[in-house]
Scaffold this active site. Structure first.
Site, short mmCIF file in Angstrom:
data_model
loop_
_atom_site.label_atom_id
_atom_site.label_comp_id
_atom_site.label_asym_id
_atom_site.label_seq_id
_atom_site.Cartn_x
_atom_site.Cartn_y
_atom_site.Cartn_z
N GLY A 21 0.82 -1.21 0.00
CA GLY A 21 0.00 0.00 0.00
C GLY A 21 0.85 1.25 0.00
O GLY A 21 2.07 1.19 0.21
N VAL A 28 4.11 1.34 2.10
CA VAL A 28 4.17 0.22 3.04
C VAL A 28 4.51 -1.06 2.28
O VAL A 28 3.91 -1.37 1.24
CB VAL A 28 2.84 0.05 3.79
CG1 VAL A 28 2.93 -1.11 4.79
CG2 VAL A 28 2.47 1.34 4.52
N ASP A 137 -7.41 10.50 13.15
CA ASP A 137 -7.70 9.97 11.80
C ASP A 137 -8.34 8.59 11.90
O ASP A 137 -7.96 7.66 11.18
CB ASP A 137 -6.43 9.92 10.96
CG ASP A 137 -6.73 9.81 9.46
OD1 ASP A 137 -7.86 10.18 9.05
OD2 ASP A 137 -5.86 9.35 8.71
#
Length: 328
Positions: A21, A28, A137
């Site tokens: 990702g 990542v 978040d």
């Protein structure tokens, strides 16, 4: 070295196996380490290596992750700067799938399953709050969920804030909000540093999404959504979708945590979690009681009846009984 060429190389002792990702500031990878085993290796983008704010945020995420230890938070294993001057963060490899994807595939979810998921996320967030960290978040994309074990892992403290930090230590400029607009609390839109109540609002939005498959505000553009968050009340849970109905207890808990004013929400995340769990348990007990009361007459009817996320039937006897949930 370009980020794409890291696969197959070794970075700070981590053998990079594949990309899993990427975000605006980092990528990542899945990587292997002689001591830590399989890990998620987060690497800051090369173009940001000399951006002081980006580097500070990256290192702060690592420090916050190391500061909060909880079974529902991915563990920070290692971080630093490699010999090639790449900033990296190695975290525990979490099994399962992104909660957002699971909800899209399997939702809307029952109040019972939402309660199981929410209680774990809330427990993790409360642990962060207890040491002065606000996540800022919280959203389904930042949660890993394993349906087989029903275990949750909270990810990404990249824009978390220390409530004890002095103004000159903050990385977000006044007048700019951080977070994801669909899940952010109204008070965050001012750009001021938010408190734990903002995380509670985001958690309530997650619960709303898991229960309904939609969100409490219907804005189609960022501008429209921004305006609705500031000026309009959220769509109540029982008006989210015409084919879904929820007990008033569940609706009341979610909508209280979605209050525009932080002071109107629950005193703490754990209080919201406990209230939702109690409402969900009442729902389950009421559903079981209704099912038992009509089981004796089931032989008089043929075929299965359609049901909603909590097993409410949309026609026949269960359809008539739905009013009991609304009143109780």
């Amino acid at each position: 070295m370009a980020i794409e060429t890291l696969v197959g190389t070794t970075l700070a002792g981590y053998t990079v196996r594949g990309k899993v990702g990427e975000g605006g500031t980092s990528t990542v990878f899945r990587a292997d380490h002689a001591t830590h085993g399989t890990v998620a290796l987060k690497v800051l983008r090369e173009k940001l290596q000399h951006d002081k704010t980006a580097v500070a945020r990256f290192l702060r995420e690592a420090q916050f992750g190391a500061r909060v230890e909880h079974p529902n938070i991915v563990r920070t294993l290692d971080y630093g700067q490699s010999d090639s001057e790449r900033y990296y963060l190695a975290i525990e490899w979490a099994g399962g799938e992104i909660l957002d994807k699971y909800a899209e595939k399997s939702g809307p979810l029952s109040s019972k399953e939402v309660s199981e998921i929410l209680s774990q996320i809330c427990s993790a967030v409360q642990a962060a709050h207890d040491v002065g960290i606000v996540h800022r978040d919280l959203k389904p994309e930042n949660v890993m969920y394993d349906p087989a074990t029903h275990h949750v892992k909270l990810l990404d403290f990249g824009i978390a804030a220390d409530t004890d930090a002095a103004p000159d230590q903050r990385l977000t400029r006044a007048g700019f909000f951080v977070g994801t607009l669909m899940y952010v609390a109204p008070e965050a839109l001012s750009g001021e540093l938010v408190g734990p109540a903002a995380d509670q609002y985001s958690l309530a939005t997650i619960a709303y999404f898991l229960l309904t498959g939609t969100l409490p505000y219907t804005g189609k553009s960022p501008r429209e959504l921004f305006s609705q968050l500031l000026t309009q009340p959220p769509v109540t849970l029982n008006k989210a979708k015409p084919n879904l109905a929820f007990p008033v207890a569940v609706e009341n808990v979610v909508m209280k945590a979605l209050s525009k004013q932080p002071s109107d929400r629950y005193p703490a995340v754990k209080d919201f979690s406990e209230a939702f769990a109690a409402a969900a348990q009442t729902t389950a007990m009421a559903s079981a009681s209704i099912a038992q009361s009509v089981s004796g007459s089931s032989s008089q009817s043929a075929g299965a009846m359609p049901s909603g996320s909590d097993g409410e039937d949309k026609g026949g006897l269960f359809g008539k009984m739905k009013g009991l949930f609304r009143r109780g």
